[in-house]
Design a protein around this motif. Structure first.
Motif, PDB file in Angstrom:
ATOM      1  N   VAL A 125       0.837  -1.198   0.000  1.00 29.51           N
ATOM      2  CA  VAL A 125       0.000   0.000   0.000  1.00 29.51           C
ATOM      3  C   VAL A 125       0.872   1.248   0.000  1.00 29.51           C
ATOM      4  O   VAL A 125       0.621   2.209  -0.743  1.00 29.51           O
ATOM      5  CB  VAL A 125      -0.960  -0.002   1.212  1.00 29.51           C
ATOM      6  N   MET A 126       1.920   1.269   0.809  1.00 33.02           N
ATOM      7  CA  MET A 126       2.816   2.422   0.881  1.00 33.02           C
ATOM      8  C   MET A 126       3.493   2.676  -0.463  1.00 33.02           C
ATOM      9  O   MET A 126       3.692   3.822  -0.861  1.00 33.02           O
ATOM     10  CB  MET A 126       3.861   2.206   1.977  1.00 33.02           C
ATOM     11  N   SER A 127       3.845   1.614  -1.169  1.00 29.79           N
ATOM     12  CA  SER A 127       4.532   1.752  -2.451  1.00 29.79           C
ATOM     13  C   SER A 127       3.607   2.226  -3.560  1.00 29.79           C
ATOM     14  O   SER A 127       4.049   2.918  -4.471  1.00 29.79           O
ATOM     15  CB  SER A 127       5.140   0.411  -2.864  1.00 29.79           C
ATOM     16  N   LEU A 128       2.343   1.865  -3.496  1.00 36.38           N
ATOM     17  CA  LEU A 128       1.427   2.134  -4.600  1.00 36.38           C
ATOM     18  C   LEU A 128       0.506   3.328  -4.384  1.00 36.38           C
ATOM     19  O   LEU A 128      -0.148   3.769  -5.313  1.00 36.38           O
ATOM     20  CB  LEU A 128       0.565   0.890  -4.862  1.00 36.38           C
ATOM     21  N   SER A 129       0.456   3.865  -3.187  1.00 35.11           N
ATOM     22  CA  SER A 129      -0.513   4.925  -2.911  1.00 35.11           C
ATOM     23  C   SER A 129       0.132   6.307  -2.889  1.00 35.11           C
ATOM     24  O   SER A 129       1.329   6.455  -2.675  1.00 35.11           O
ATOM     25  CB  SER A 129      -1.209   4.665  -1.577  1.00 35.11           C
ATOM     26  N   VAL A 130      -0.717   7.309  -3.122  1.00 31.00           N
ATOM     27  CA  VAL A 130      -0.299   8.704  -3.002  1.00 31.00           C
ATOM     28  C   VAL A 130      -0.163   9.051  -1.533  1.00 31.00           C
ATOM     29  O   VAL A 130       0.788   9.704  -1.110  1.00 31.00           O
ATOM     30  CB  VAL A 130      -1.329   9.625  -3.690  1.00 31.00           C
ATOM     31  N   THR A 131      -1.105   8.599  -0.744  1.00 36.15           N
ATOM     32  CA  THR A 131      -1.075   8.750   0.708  1.00 36.15           C
ATOM     33  C   THR A 131      -1.826   7.581   1.326  1.00 36.15           C
ATOM     34  O   THR A 131      -2.594   6.904   0.636  1.00 36.15           O
ATOM     35  CB  THR A 131      -1.670  10.106   1.151  1.00 36.15           C
ATOM     36  N   HIS A 132      -1.606   7.335   2.574  1.00 36.56           N
ATOM     37  CA  HIS A 132      -2.248   6.218   3.264  1.00 36.56           C
ATOM     38  C   HIS A 132      -2.310   6.539   4.755  1.00 36.56           C
ATOM     39  O   HIS A 132      -1.652   7.467   5.223  1.00 36.56           O
ATOM     40  CB  HIS A 132      -1.468   4.922   3.030  1.00 36.56           C
ATOM     41  N   GLY A 133      -3.094   5.765   5.459  1.00 29.67           N
ATOM     42  CA  GLY A 133      -3.193   6.005   6.890  1.00 29.67           C
ATOM     43  C   GLY A 133      -3.830   4.850   7.616  1.00 29.67           C
ATOM     44  O   GLY A 133      -4.324   3.901   7.025  1.00 29.67           O
ATOM     45  N   LEU A 134      -3.814   4.955   8.922  1.00 20.78           N
ATOM     46  CA  LEU A 134      -4.310   3.925   9.805  1.00 20.78           C
ATOM     47  C   LEU A 134      -4.893   4.604  11.026  1.00 20.78           C
ATOM     48  O   LEU A 134      -4.247   5.478  11.611  1.00 20.78           O
ATOM     49  CB  LEU A 134      -3.144   3.014  10.195  1.00 20.78           C
ATOM     50  N   GLU A 135      -6.119   4.260  11.374  1.00 24.89           N
ATOM     51  CA  GLU A 135      -6.764   4.847  12.543  1.00 24.89           C
ATOM     52  C   GLU A 135      -7.330   3.746  13.412  1.00 24.89           C
ATOM     53  O   GLU A 135      -7.953   2.817  12.924  1.00 24.89           O
ATOM     54  CB  GLU A 135      -7.903   5.781  12.119  1.00 24.89           C
ATOM     55  N   SER A 136      -7.121   3.868  14.700  1.00 24.25           N
ATOM     56  CA  SER A 136      -7.691   2.946  15.661  1.00 24.25           C
ATOM     57  C   SER A 136      -9.076   3.444  16.047  1.00 24.25           C
ATOM     58  O   SER A 136      -9.280   4.638  16.234  1.00 24.25           O
ATOM     59  CB  SER A 136      -6.791   2.864  16.893  1.00 24.25           C
ATOM     60  N   THR A 137     -10.043   2.533  16.138  1.00 24.05           N
ATOM     61  CA  THR A 137     -11.395   2.886  16.557  1.00 24.05           C
ATOM     62  C   THR A 137     -11.795   1.994  17.724  1.00 24.05           C
ATOM     63  O   THR A 137     -11.079   1.045  18.070  1.00 24.05           O
ATOM     64  CB  THR A 137     -12.410   2.705  15.417  1.00 24.05           C
ATOM     65  N   ALA A 138     -12.936   2.266  18.304  1.00 21.48           N
ATOM     66  CA  ALA A 138     -13.420   1.458  19.434  1.00 21.48           C
ATOM     67  C   ALA A 138     -13.712   0.024  19.012  1.00 21.48           C
ATOM     68  O   ALA A 138     -13.656  -0.896  19.831  1.00 21.48           O
ATOM     69  CB  ALA A 138     -14.666   2.096  20.028  1.00 21.48           C
ATOM     70  N   THR A 139     -14.011  -0.196  17.734  1.00 19.53           N
ATOM     71  CA  THR A 139     -14.369  -1.538  17.262  1.00 19.53           C
ATOM     72  C   THR A 139     -13.285  -2.201  16.432  1.00 19.53           C
ATOM     73  O   THR A 139     -13.486  -3.289  15.920  1.00 19.53           O
ATOM     74  CB  THR A 139     -15.661  -1.467  16.421  1.00 19.53           C
ATOM     75  N   GLY A 140     -12.145  -1.564  16.247  1.00 20.60           N
ATOM     76  CA  GLY A 140     -11.081  -2.169  15.438  1.00 20.60           C
ATOM     77  C   GLY A 140     -10.166  -1.123  14.860  1.00 20.60           C
ATOM     78  O   GLY A 140      -9.667  -0.267  15.568  1.00 20.60           O
ATOM     79  N   LYS A 141     -10.003  -1.163  13.551  1.00 20.59           N
ATOM     80  CA  LYS A 141      -9.119  -0.202  12.891  1.00 20.59           C
ATOM     81  C   LYS A 141      -9.613   0.063  11.476  1.00 20.59           C
ATOM     82  O   LYS A 141     -10.312  -0.742  10.880  1.00 20.59           O
ATOM     83  CB  LYS A 141      -7.684  -0.715  12.849  1.00 20.59           C
ATOM     84  N   TRP A 142      -9.255   1.218  10.954  1.00 19.78           N
ATOM     85  CA  TRP A 142      -9.479   1.604   9.566  1.00 19.78           C
ATOM     86  C   TRP A 142      -8.117   1.768   8.919  1.00 19.78           C
ATOM     87  O   TRP A 142      -7.259   2.461   9.446  1.00 19.78           O
ATOM     88  CB  TRP A 142     -10.208   2.948   9.480  1.00 19.78           C
ATOM     89  N   VAL A 143      -7.924   1.116   7.793  1.00 19.47           N
ATOM     90  CA  VAL A 143      -6.719   1.278   6.991  1.00 19.47           C
ATOM     91  C   VAL A 143      -7.187   1.820   5.646  1.00 19.47           C
ATOM     92  O   VAL A 143      -8.120   1.289   5.057  1.00 19.47           O
ATOM     93  CB  VAL A 143      -5.981  -0.062   6.803  1.00 19.47           C
ATOM     94  N   TYR A 144      -6.566   2.905   5.193  1.00 16.60           N
ATOM     95  CA  TYR A 144      -7.008   3.491   3.938  1.00 16.60           C
ATOM     96  C   TYR A 144      -5.823   3.886   3.076  1.00 16.60           C
ATOM     97  O   TYR A 144      -4.716   4.047   3.555  1.00 16.60           O
ATOM     98  CB  TYR A 144      -7.902   4.717   4.182  1.00 16.60           C
ATOM     99  N   ALA A 145      -6.094   4.015   1.773  1.00 12.86           N
ATOM    100  CA  ALA A 145      -5.079   4.446   0.810  1.00 12.86           C
ATOM    101  C   ALA A 145      -5.763   5.294  -0.250  1.00 12.86           C
ATOM    102  O   ALA A 145      -6.905   5.045  -0.618  1.00 12.86           O
ATOM    103  CB  ALA A 145      -4.408   3.250   0.160  1.00 12.86           C
ATOM    104  N   VAL A 146      -5.061   6.297  -0.726  1.00 15.50           N
ATOM    105  CA  VAL A 146      -5.531   7.133  -1.830  1.00 15.50           C
ATOM    106  C   VAL A 146      -4.643   6.815  -3.025  1.00 15.50           C
ATOM    107  O   VAL A 146      -3.428   6.958  -2.955  1.00 15.50           O
ATOM    108  CB  VAL A 146      -5.440   8.635  -1.460  1.00 15.50           C
ATOM    109  N   LEU A 147      -5.287   6.362  -4.101  1.00 11.54           N
ATOM    110  CA  LEU A 147      -4.566   5.998  -5.315  1.00 11.54           C
ATOM    111  C   LEU A 147      -4.759   7.075  -6.363  1.00 11.54           C
ATOM    112  O   LEU A 147      -5.812   7.706  -6.429  1.00 11.54           O
ATOM    113  CB  LEU A 147      -5.057   4.662  -5.843  1.00 11.54           C
TER     114      LEU A 147
END
Length: 59
Positions: free
Chosen positions: A31-53
């Motif tokens: 994801v880091m190699s292929l995306s313009v930006t990316h991120g990771l957020e912790s939530t009360a129910t788990g996590k969100w991982v996202y990427a902008v292509l």
């Protein structure tokens, strides 16, 4: 929260032989190699991982 491995990706590093049990964990480096930006957020129910292509030019 996951930690990304160093993104030194090669075909040899990604080769998952049947007797090699350490072939996972490449998701974030890919994801880091292929995306313009990316991120990771912790939530009360788990996590969100996202990427902008970025759309390839001329599409």
């Amino acid at each position: 929260m996951p930690d990304a491995r160093p993104a030194s990706l090669t075909l040899a590093a990604l080769d998952a032989l049947p007797d090699d049990h350490d072939f996972g964990g490449w998701g974030l480096p890919l994801v880091m190699s292929l995306s313009v930006t990316h991120g990771l957020e912790s939530t009360a129910t788990g996590k969100w991982v996202y990427a902008v292509l970025q759309e390839p030019p001329g599409t």
